[in-house]
Design a protein around this motif. Structure first.
Motif, PDB file in Angstrom:
ATOM      1  N   VAL A   1       0.838  -1.204   0.000  1.00 54.77           N
ATOM      2  CA  VAL A   1       0.000   0.000   0.000  1.00 54.77           C
ATOM      3  C   VAL A   1       0.868   1.247   0.000  1.00 54.77           C
ATOM      4  CG1 VAL A   1      -1.786   1.293   1.230  1.00 54.77           C
ATOM      5  CG2 VAL A   1      -1.852  -1.206   1.207  1.00 54.77           C
ATOM      6  N   THR A   2       1.861   1.276   0.862  1.00 52.27           N
ATOM      7  CA  THR A   2       2.702   2.476   0.963  1.00 52.27           C
ATOM      8  C   THR A   2       3.569   2.653  -0.282  1.00 52.27           C
ATOM      9  OG1 THR A   2       4.447   1.256   2.135  1.00 52.27           O
ATOM     10  CG2 THR A   2       2.766   2.335   3.467  1.00 52.27           C
ATOM     11  N   LYS A   3       3.932   1.555  -0.948  1.00 56.54           N
ATOM     12  CA  LYS A   3       4.774   1.662  -2.140  1.00 56.54           C
ATOM     13  C   LYS A   3       4.068   2.373  -3.279  1.00 56.54           C
ATOM     14  CE  LYS A   3       7.584  -2.434  -1.124  1.00 56.54           C
ATOM     15  NZ  LYS A   3       7.919  -3.820  -1.518  1.00 56.54           N
ATOM     16  N   LYS A   4       2.745   2.365  -3.273  1.00 55.04           N
ATOM     17  CA  LYS A   4       1.980   3.025  -4.326  1.00 55.04           C
ATOM     18  C   LYS A   4       1.808   4.523  -4.067  1.00 55.04           C
ATOM     19  CE  LYS A   4      -0.769  -1.090  -5.425  1.00 55.04           C
ATOM     20  NZ  LYS A   4      -2.150  -1.669  -5.463  1.00 55.04           N
ATOM     21  N   LEU A   5       2.150   4.955  -2.874  1.00 56.22           N
ATOM     22  CA  LEU A   5       1.954   6.360  -2.522  1.00 56.22           C
ATOM     23  C   LEU A   5       3.175   7.191  -2.915  1.00 56.22           C
ATOM     24  CD1 LEU A   5       0.443   5.857   1.043  1.00 56.22           C
ATOM     25  CD2 LEU A   5      -0.794   6.361  -1.071  1.00 56.22           C
ATOM     26  N   PRO A   6       2.984   8.469  -3.242  1.00 58.57           N
ATOM     27  CA  PRO A   6       4.119   9.323  -3.581  1.00 58.57           C
ATOM     28  C   PRO A   6       4.984   9.570  -2.354  1.00 58.57           C
ATOM     29  CG  PRO A   6       2.129  10.631  -3.388  1.00 58.57           C
ATOM     30  CD  PRO A   6       1.693   9.196  -3.312  1.00 58.57           C
ATOM     31  N   GLU A   7       6.283   9.732  -2.586  1.00 64.30           N
ATOM     32  CA  GLU A   7       7.196  10.003  -1.489  1.00 64.30           C
ATOM     33  C   GLU A   7       7.452  11.499  -1.407  1.00 64.30           C
ATOM     34  OE1 GLU A   7      11.749   8.925   0.023  1.00 64.30           O
ATOM     35  OE2 GLU A   7      10.897   7.996  -1.772  1.00 64.30           O
ATOM     36  N   TRP A   8       7.267  12.062  -0.223  1.00 65.41           N
ATOM     37  CA  TRP A   8       7.494  13.495  -0.027  1.00 65.41           C
ATOM     38  C   TRP A   8       8.968  13.749   0.206  1.00 65.41           C
ATOM     39  CZ3 TRP A   8       8.266  16.181   4.967  1.00 65.41           C
ATOM     40  CH2 TRP A   8       8.346  17.577   4.806  1.00 65.41           C
ATOM     41  N   VAL A   9       9.537  14.626  -0.596  1.00 61.11           N
ATOM     42  CA  VAL A   9      10.927  15.024  -0.423  1.00 61.11           C
ATOM     43  C   VAL A   9      10.937  16.430   0.156  1.00 61.11           C
ATOM     44  CG1 VAL A   9      13.149  15.418  -1.539  1.00 61.11           C
ATOM     45  CG2 VAL A   9      11.611  13.627  -2.393  1.00 61.11           C
ATOM     46  N   PRO A  10      11.266  16.582   1.448  1.00 63.97           N
ATOM     47  CA  PRO A  10      11.196  17.906   2.079  1.00 63.97           C
ATOM     48  C   PRO A  10      12.225  18.868   1.508  1.00 63.97           C
ATOM     49  CG  PRO A  10      12.258  16.345   3.542  1.00 63.97           C
ATOM     50  CD  PRO A  10      11.723  15.554   2.386  1.00 63.97           C
ATOM     51  N   VAL A  11      11.840  20.120   1.403  1.00 60.04           N
ATOM     52  CA  VAL A  11      12.745  21.166   0.964  1.00 60.04           C
ATOM     53  C   VAL A  11      13.577  21.582   2.162  1.00 60.04           C
ATOM     54  CG1 VAL A  11      12.913  23.478  -0.008  1.00 60.04           C
ATOM     55  CG2 VAL A  11      11.101  21.936  -0.764  1.00 60.04           C
ATOM     56  N   GLN A  12      14.875  21.491   2.073  1.00 61.56           N
ATOM     57  CA  GLN A  12      15.737  21.766   3.226  1.00 61.56           C
ATOM     58  C   GLN A  12      16.136  23.226   3.341  1.00 61.56           C
ATOM     59  OE1 GLN A  12      16.366  19.774   5.617  1.00 61.56           O
ATOM     60  NE2 GLN A  12      15.436  17.958   4.709  1.00 61.56           N
TER      61      GLN A  12
END
Length: 377
Positions: free
Chosen positions: A326-337
């Motif tokens: 389930v989690t693999k199908k979700l987009p990954e958030w890349v935080p702006v540093q």
């Protein structure tokens, strides 16, 4: 105000390690308007952020308005858990005793007064007594408290028998006592026994069981979600005492949390969310779906997610879950540093920067229940 505990007042747009606590294992944390508390596995309690209202305890530097690095909150035995309101804190120690410290406005410290006084002669300028040294909540001293929750201006606690107590600001019926009076000491809600509690901005919710007029507790069936306060939109009447959320009858409730005005529940193999006037995606319905719902509705993209914990902020939701298909199908958030010193918010290069992912979000499926309904068939 230094609430990130990173030694400065720079805004961070993404997760940053709190190096001051790297050798102090942390079991949980809570946040107020301008302060943060960390509970150590050793039982120590640490605080950082705005200090003028006593939110980080009495060990702060009185010449400063904030503590930018976590300091030990003094005067407490080993701590089990903590909850933070806007400018106050509630702490359960390892014996089940409840403590409070911070601003006394609305009677949130639970010791019989809202601490109001006029600080200026010849004019009206109200202020509230600050209690920086943690004190026991006297009304609950003879009870073993197992759970506590705090909204910005009100509190709720559960003892080992499941008895639920509320106090603080009573506006919109958020205390559940059939009126809007503020309460300066904890008062029991007789209609239910609770096993979990959470506070929103102007409402409260609990998972628990009904208490009959005879005093018997209905433990035989499934637990229910009880809610009270401004549960629906501002145009609808508040629930002045605990009432069951009918759309969740028959569901096996596992964990939940309240945000400012939204609620998210893990039940059976589904994540269910709802709330009025939600515009920031905090309900998690997915792209192309409506952002707000007055009634419980499934999050289709989170179906069969194995949820461990839910936390809701003012306009966002975080779910701690097992990593699987389930989690693999979700987009990954890349935080702006990128961060800007002295600003109230970090600047970002592009809104696209936070949307990079391992895979595109699957198109939203049709909701199993009709729109706005989550009743189990």
């Amino acid at each position: 105000m230094g609430q990130l505990g990173l030694g400065d007042s720079v805004t961070r747009a993404g997760p940053t390690p709190v190096t001051a606590l790297k050798d102090k294992p942390i079991s949980s944390a809570s946040t107020g308007k301008h302060h943060t508390l960390w509970v150590g596995t050793s039982g120590a309690l640490y605080g950082s952020g705005a200090s003028k209202q006593g939110c980080v305890g009495s060990g702060c530097n009185k010449k400063r308005e904030m503590e930018m690095t976590p300091i030990v909150v003094q005067g407490l035995p080993p701590v089990q858990s903590a909850a933070s309101g806007a400018s106050f804190n509630l702490v359960i120690d390892r014996t089940g005793t409840l403590w409070a410290f911070g601003s006394s406005e609305f009677g949130v410290l639970g010791n019989g007064s809202d601490g109001a006084y006029n600080k200026k002669d010849g004019a009206i300028k109200m202020a509230y007594i600050v209690q920086a040294v943690p004190q026991k909540v006297i009304k609950l001293m003879d009870r073993t408290i197992v759970a506590v929750a705090a909204g910005p201006q009100h509190c709720a606690a559960i003892d080992e028998e499941g008895r639920c107590f509320t106090w603080g600001s009573g506006g919109y019926g958020r205390l559940g006592h059939k009126d809007q009076k503020d309460l300066h000491v904890p008062m029991e809600l007789p209609e239910m026994r609770a096993i979990a509690i959470s506070c929103g901005n102007a409402y409260t919710a609990a998972i628990g069981y009904a208490v009959l007029r005879s005093g018997a507790v209905c433990h035989s069936g499934q637990s229910s979600l009880y809610m009270w306060g401004r549960v629906k939109s501002a145009s609808q009447n508040s629930w002045m005492y605990p009432q069951m959320e009918d759309d969740l009858r028959g569901w096996n409730l596992k964990t939940f949390a309240c945000g400012s005005a939204h609620t998210v529940v893990s039940a059976d193999s589904s994540v269910i969310a709802w709330g009025p006037n939600c515009q920031c995606g905090e309900l998690g319905y997915g792209e192309g779906e409506k952002k707000s719902s007055a009634r419980p509705k499934k999050c289709d993209d989170l179906e069969k997610l194995k949820v461990a914990q839910i936390a809701c902020g003012m306009a966002h939701t975080i779910i701690l879950a097992e990593e699987d298909e389930v989690t693999k199908k979700l987009p990954e958030w890349v935080p702006v540093q990128e961060a800007v010193a002295g600003s109230s918010s970090a600047s970002t290069k592009s809104s696209k920067a936070g949307a990079k992912g391992k895979g595109k979000l699957d198109p939203p499926k049709k909701t199993i229940a009709k729109a706005g309904k989550a009743r189990k068939k």
